[in-house]
Design an enzyme around this catalytic site. Structure first.
Site, PDB file in Angstrom:
ATOM      1  N   PRO A 107       0.786  -1.242   0.000  1.00 19.27           N
ATOM      2  CA  PRO A 107       0.000   0.000   0.000  1.00 19.27           C
ATOM      3  C   PRO A 107       0.818   1.292   0.000  1.00 19.27           C
ATOM      4  O   PRO A 107       0.272   2.375   0.161  1.00 19.27           O
ATOM      5  CB  PRO A 107      -0.792  -0.109   1.298  1.00 19.27           C
ATOM      6  CG  PRO A 107       0.123  -0.860   2.210  1.00 19.27           C
ATOM      7  CD  PRO A 107       0.843  -1.858   1.348  1.00 19.27           C
ATOM      8  N   GLY A 108       2.129   1.206  -0.143  1.00 18.01           N
ATOM      9  CA  GLY A 108       2.947   2.404  -0.318  1.00 18.01           C
ATOM     10  C   GLY A 108       3.700   2.883   0.896  1.00 18.01           C
ATOM     11  O   GLY A 108       4.433   3.880   0.825  1.00 18.01           O
ATOM     12  N   GLY A 109       3.573   2.219   2.034  1.00 18.36           N
ATOM     13  CA  GLY A 109       4.194   2.700   3.261  1.00 18.36           C
ATOM     14  C   GLY A 109       5.710   2.721   3.214  1.00 18.36           C
ATOM     15  O   GLY A 109       6.349   3.636   3.745  1.00 18.36           O
ATOM     16  N   ASP A 160       2.886  -2.123  -9.244  1.00 15.10           N
ATOM     17  CA  ASP A 160       2.020  -3.118  -8.616  1.00 15.10           C
ATOM     18  C   ASP A 160       1.156  -3.751  -9.687  1.00 15.10           C
ATOM     19  O   ASP A 160       0.706  -3.065 -10.619  1.00 15.10           O
ATOM     20  CB  ASP A 160       1.140  -2.501  -7.526  1.00 15.10           C
ATOM     21  CG  ASP A 160       0.614  -3.573  -6.571  1.00 15.10           C
ATOM     22  OD1 ASP A 160       1.293  -3.827  -5.554  1.00 15.10           O
ATOM     23  OD2 ASP A 160      -0.435  -4.174  -6.863  1.00 15.10           O
ATOM     24  N   ASP A 212       2.808  -6.226 -14.148  1.00 10.08           N
ATOM     25  CA  ASP A 212       3.511  -7.340 -13.529  1.00 10.08           C
ATOM     26  C   ASP A 212       4.986  -6.952 -13.508  1.00 10.08           C
ATOM     27  O   ASP A 212       5.611  -6.796 -14.560  1.00 10.08           O
ATOM     28  CB  ASP A 212       3.283  -8.597 -14.372  1.00 10.08           C
ATOM     29  CG  ASP A 212       4.070  -9.803 -13.884  1.00 10.08           C
ATOM     30  OD1 ASP A 212       4.872  -9.665 -12.938  1.00 10.08           O
ATOM     31  OD2 ASP A 212       3.903 -10.890 -14.473  1.00 10.08           O
ATOM     32  N   CYS A 253       7.111 -10.947   4.518  1.00 11.67           N
ATOM     33  CA  CYS A 253       6.534 -11.049   5.861  1.00 11.67           C
ATOM     34  C   CYS A 253       6.207 -12.508   6.148  1.00 11.67           C
ATOM     35  O   CYS A 253       5.215 -12.821   6.812  1.00 11.67           O
ATOM     36  CB  CYS A 253       5.313 -10.149   6.013  1.00 11.67           C
ATOM     37  SG  CYS A 253       3.990 -10.448   4.827  1.00 11.67           S
TER      38      CYS A 253
END
Length: 431
Positions: free
Chosen positions: A253-255, A273, A301, A373
């Site tokens: 999400p850009g963080g 993205d 992609d 993650c």
């Protein structure tokens, strides 16, 4: 609380029914439901109930198994979800029992189950009197996934599973272009919000429990963002030089891109993205911090270079690769409901495809940071080792113990360590 509290309980039950019984995504269901509630306290309650249930659904099922002679039929899946929501209010959330029971019983009526309101009342009253059964925190992990955790982290298996069932702290990232961390901590103190600093995370503050972002001082002005400690370390692991041309290959999400720009406005960032809708969220997040004009966004992609790359090499590449999300189960508990063994094969194939393609976009002397993650070695340590074995001009560079324990050529943080999520980092230099 009066019966007006029935609406958030009813909506929470519908979300839980969709996630538990119909394979839907928690994030997607909440995104559809929360806008129906005007009061931010009601939205926070729905989220809290859903997360509390999904962190230990086996415990709440054990209560039903013990207290109901016959299992509820499939047609009563929504009722079952509402009962789970009621149990969570009394158990994990520790809400005032009378109000929680009354509002949940009323929610049964709101869901068109007036004839079952008495059953809801009786079961919640019993839960209030007797408490919920004790169940192993790992009981809701799929057996195949537990076996992989045990194989990869035999000394840490119990700690990993226990930490993944807990509510995580809320980590904030202070925008140093607006004010210092110390100055923002003073703002929090003035607002009656206690925050803790960590010397290894120069932009981070930790809150012991979550709160609505709207209540954070200067949130709307871009002074602060919500980002886990482990994710904040990405900026330190990549550490691009001033003025560098940087690729964030899976930006949503850009963080992480925003964090890099908060530290150094001279960076020239391109974000890619595969999902154009996710890029809308990136734009919204960047706009809140007045960074929307500082990142060039491409919907593509990332591994399909001809579709987006202009051929000009990057000085630094961040590949926050799609993964099993096994390091963030405490934040995305529905991962355990949806993940299948075949997903790992598909993910590791995608990861290898991405790292091989993106390596071509990196200039000689440049750095690629591979991050996930995940806590599974096949996605992390083994993935990087295989890449290094087939890529003669790639060398791993050491990271210090801020990034966790040594894991092959990289570093691994496990869930809950120093309050952060599970995360893997490998810094790779092109020669």
């Amino acid at each position: 609380m009066t019966h007006s509290g029935s609406q958030p309980r009813a909506l929470a039950a519908r979300v839980l029914d969709a996630v538990l019984h119909r394979g839907r995504s928690l994030k997607a269901e909440l995104a559809a439901v929360l806008p129906q509630l005007d009061d931010p306290r009601d939205r926070a309650l729905v989220e809290a109930i859903c997360f509390a249930v999904l962190r230990q659904p086996v415990r709440y099922q054990a209560a039903l198994d013990a207290w109901i002679p016959k299992p509820l039929p499939r047609r009563d899946s929504e009722l079952k979800a509402l009962l789970f929501a009621g149990f969570a209010q009394l158990d994990a959330l520790q809400l005032a029992p009378h109000a929680a029971v009354a509002a949940t019983v009323e929610a049964a009526r709101a869901l068109g189950r007036k004839h079952q309101a008495g059953l809801v009342n009786a079961l919640l009253r019993r839960a209030q009197r007797e408490g919920l059964p004790t169940v192993d925190a790992s009981a809701h992990w799929p057996q195949w996934l537990r076996e992989r955790i045990a194989r990869d982290w035999p000394q840490d298996e119990s700690a990993v599973l226990a930490a993944s069932a807990e509510e995580p702290p809320m980590w904030l990232r202070v925008n140093r272009r607006v004010l210092s961390r110390d100055a923002y901590r003073t703002r929090l103190d003035d607002a009656g919000i206690t925050a803790h600093a960590d010397d290894s995370l120069p932009d981070a503050l930790r809150l012991d429990s979550a709160m609505a972002v709207a209540a954070l001082p200067m949130f709307g002005d871009g002074a602060v963002s919500v980002q886990d400690a482990s994710a904040q370390l990405v900026a330190d692991a990549l550490a691009p030089a001033s003025g560098a041309r940087v690729l964030d290959a899976c930006i949503a999400p850009g963080g992480k891109a925003a964090h890099l720009l908060e530290r150094d406005a001279s960076l020239r960032i391109t974000g890619v993205d595969i999902d154009a809708k996710r890029l809308d969220r990136v734009r919204t997040n960047l706009a809140r911090q007045h960074l929307e004009h500082d990142v060039v966004l491409r919907a593509a992609d990332a591994a399909d270079l001809p579709s987006w790359w202009d051929g000009v090499p990057f000085d630094a590449v961040l590949l926050d690769a799609p993964c099993s999300a096994t390091g963030i189960v405490r934040r995305q508990p529905d991962v355990l409901l949806h993940r299948r063994p075949a997903d790992l094969d598909a993910l590791t194939t995608t990861q290898a495809r991405l790292i091989d393609a993106l390596w071509r976009t990196l200039r000689p002397g440049g750095v690629l940071l591979y991050a996930t993650c995940s806590i599974l070695k096949e996605e992390n340590e083994a993935q990087v080792d295989a890449f290094l074995a087939r890529t003669p001009d790639a060398r791993a560079e050491p990271l210090d113990d801020r990034f966790g324990r040594v894991s092959g050529a990289g570093r691994q943080r496990l869930p809950g360590e120093r309050g952060g999520d599970g995360f893997f980092y490998a810094r790779l230099r092109k020669h």
